[in-house]
Design an enzyme around this catalytic site. Sequence first.
Site, PDB file in Angstrom:
ATOM      1  N   ASN A  51       0.828  -1.217   0.000  1.00 18.17           N
ATOM      2  CA  ASN A  51       0.000   0.000   0.000  1.00 18.17           C
ATOM      3  C   ASN A  51       0.856   1.259   0.000  1.00 18.17           C
ATOM      4  OD1 ASN A  51       0.857  -0.582   2.610  1.00 18.17           O
ATOM      5  ND2 ASN A  51      -0.929   0.368   3.560  1.00 18.17           N
ATOM      6  N   ASP A  56       3.686  -5.343  11.788  1.00 17.58           N
ATOM      7  CA  ASP A  56       2.821  -4.314  11.180  1.00 17.58           C
ATOM      8  C   ASP A  56       3.447  -2.927  11.380  1.00 17.58           C
ATOM      9  OD1 ASP A  56       0.808  -3.046   9.798  1.00 17.58           O
ATOM     10  OD2 ASP A  56      -0.781  -3.506  11.228  1.00 17.58           O
TER      11      ASP A  56
END
Lengths: 311, 429
Positions: B94, B305
């Site tokens: 992303n 993450d």
Amino acid sequence: MLSCKHIMTMDDLTPEDIVTILDTADSFKEVNERRIKKLPTLRGRTVVNLFLEPSTRTRTSFEIAAKRLSADGLNFTASASATVKGESLRDTAATLSAMACDLVVVRHKYAGAPQMLAECMDAHIVNGGDGVNQHPTQALLDLFTMREKLGHLEGLTVGIVGDICHSRVAGSLVPALRKVGARPIIIAPKMLMPARPDILGAEVAYSLDEVLPELDVAYMLRVQFERAAQMPFPSNREYARFYGMNAARLGSAKPGMIVMHPGPMNRGVEISSEVADSPRSHVLDQVNAGVAVRMAVMYLLLGGADSGAAA
Amino acid sequence: MALLLKGGRVIDPEVGLDAVCDVLIRDGVIVEIGTDLKMAKGETVDCAEKIVLPGLVDVHTHLREPGQEYKETIASGTRAAAHGGFTAVCAMPNTDPVCDTGSKVRFIVERASDAGVVRVHPIGAVTKGQKGEGLAEIGDMLGEGAVAFSDDGHPIASAGMTRVAMDYLKGFGATLISHAEEAELSGGGVVNEGVVSTRLGLPGWPSAAEEVMVARDIRLAELTGCRLHLAHLSTARSVQLVREAKARGIAVTCEVTPHHLFLDEDGLLGYDTNLKMNPPLRTAEDRAALIEAVVDGTVDCIATDHAPHAPHEKELEFELAPFGTTGLETALSLVNTHLVATEKLSWADVARLMAHGPRAALGLPAVTLEAGITADITIVDPEARVEVTREWFYSNSCNSAFLGNKLLGKASDVLIGGYFALRNGKVVE
């Protein structure tokens, strides 16, 4: 004086603080009934109304309160401010702090804005409504009105009806009622409830008619059509049928039950015109109390006793 | 060039190794593991009191390049990874533009080889632009080095689209990484729906929004036979669904993050945006269930993450600030402090959760500690003291949920192909 520097949530106030504010507001209310409604108490102090979300009644109420105490009040609104130029709330706070303001009333679309201001500036912060979180001066003026009309607060059963999850009014009123020994019941269809109403300390009811006979106060919340693209209930008509206050419901309530509403009203939705215009409705008394309560809050936070008597 | 790692506790459960011994490396490859090894000439590294592990890999890293270099770059992000003890990271797609074609994968591979200090494995988008509508050029991306596919951050709303993607990936033997979030249920939520959303007046993101997607994707993995990896699971029910799916023999793996393991919503007393995550921090009961699932083997990987953001983005109203915390540099120290030092996990478990499990989940070549294998090795000083401060990070960003923490244990050295990426706690330039 109060135990806190800021009034950001009802948690900032002790039960004694609440009584102090209501008693002080009583004496200011008397001032508001005089022909010359002005005291020199806060002369030379600067009060900023930082309203980053549209508001007419709350802003006007704080503005009148500041003027009646002779404070230099100024409005800093979203459309006129630097925020539309992309300035962050922190920078706005730092800018106001550099101008040495004494008290900032903040209204913002997002929860937590008062806490952010308090981190960035020395001024006293009063929350004029943050997102769907809290609106403590509204709760205080509501307590003032209940006490004035019913003579006491302890032991009152107060039904808060309607759009609870979008309501910062309910967010402050529930804990406020708990602090003064009243019994709040929130009444709404489940999708208009917060996730965990139990932690707010309110009883929960899904049927207004079931609890109506117990209520000393029916507090009708405004359905906030502006906060949801589409309200999750089937129609305004059906909402009014189950959760609206109307003449028939008044008939099955206690004879002394009063009706309140924070305004602005959606007539025909949460309250019928017949009820809104009846003597049982105290909507305008709430507005009137708002000025006195906000005068009391400003006076007490800014240590007004050092610069002159209250009244 | 020869290198002798002397006297460390060398642990690799894959080859049944847990012993104080030496590791001899020549030309980037392990040549011998044993006691009292000697070499004619070369460098000796004293590993006494240290733990020698197969190189750690993070399967969930946001490197932000291309397009958001003010948050992180491949250069800075891989330095953060080395600092945290990782020999490789898997970069989420992303970015801006989204990594959804072979040429964009090649850019990352080339940039990593020029500017990176650890290995970078790109993850490609599943759908074009991560819009959830049409398949991205998955085969082309695989050819350029993509290792798995995910629309992380933009969950695929359509079950039909997900099924098509899984069918296609199955043919390549590739893994779909699912960011499990039913957006119509989580819609606008910024904290766990429950006590905290009620108390702070913030929109809630219910556990069920994750769990319905976990259930959907597990069922679709069963239907298609595609390998499914579930990213950053945050709830008790999610890991229970995985436990049941594994018992039924479905090819599903999952990861949890250090922030979901070591923080819960009770820490959200105010509006600290460094604690704003997606998925949000859950309840203490969820946290306990995640730890149990890590211990019992339901969880395959601890993944960071790592989500760097600039101060001007995080220092906003809670609802406006972006989601995420950095994580590469704190993960290993947190795992040691809270799980190894407390004897909930062994170092062999750490190797399982941070080296072997992640590689197996994405089908990366195994990295083991045995002769003939490339020397990607993480050396840990379990007694090192770490204080997490803004200045301590190699990352371009310091939006860590763990700022101010005092932690125990830290990677001291990281070897990649026999070369130091981290030496005595400092990144090697």
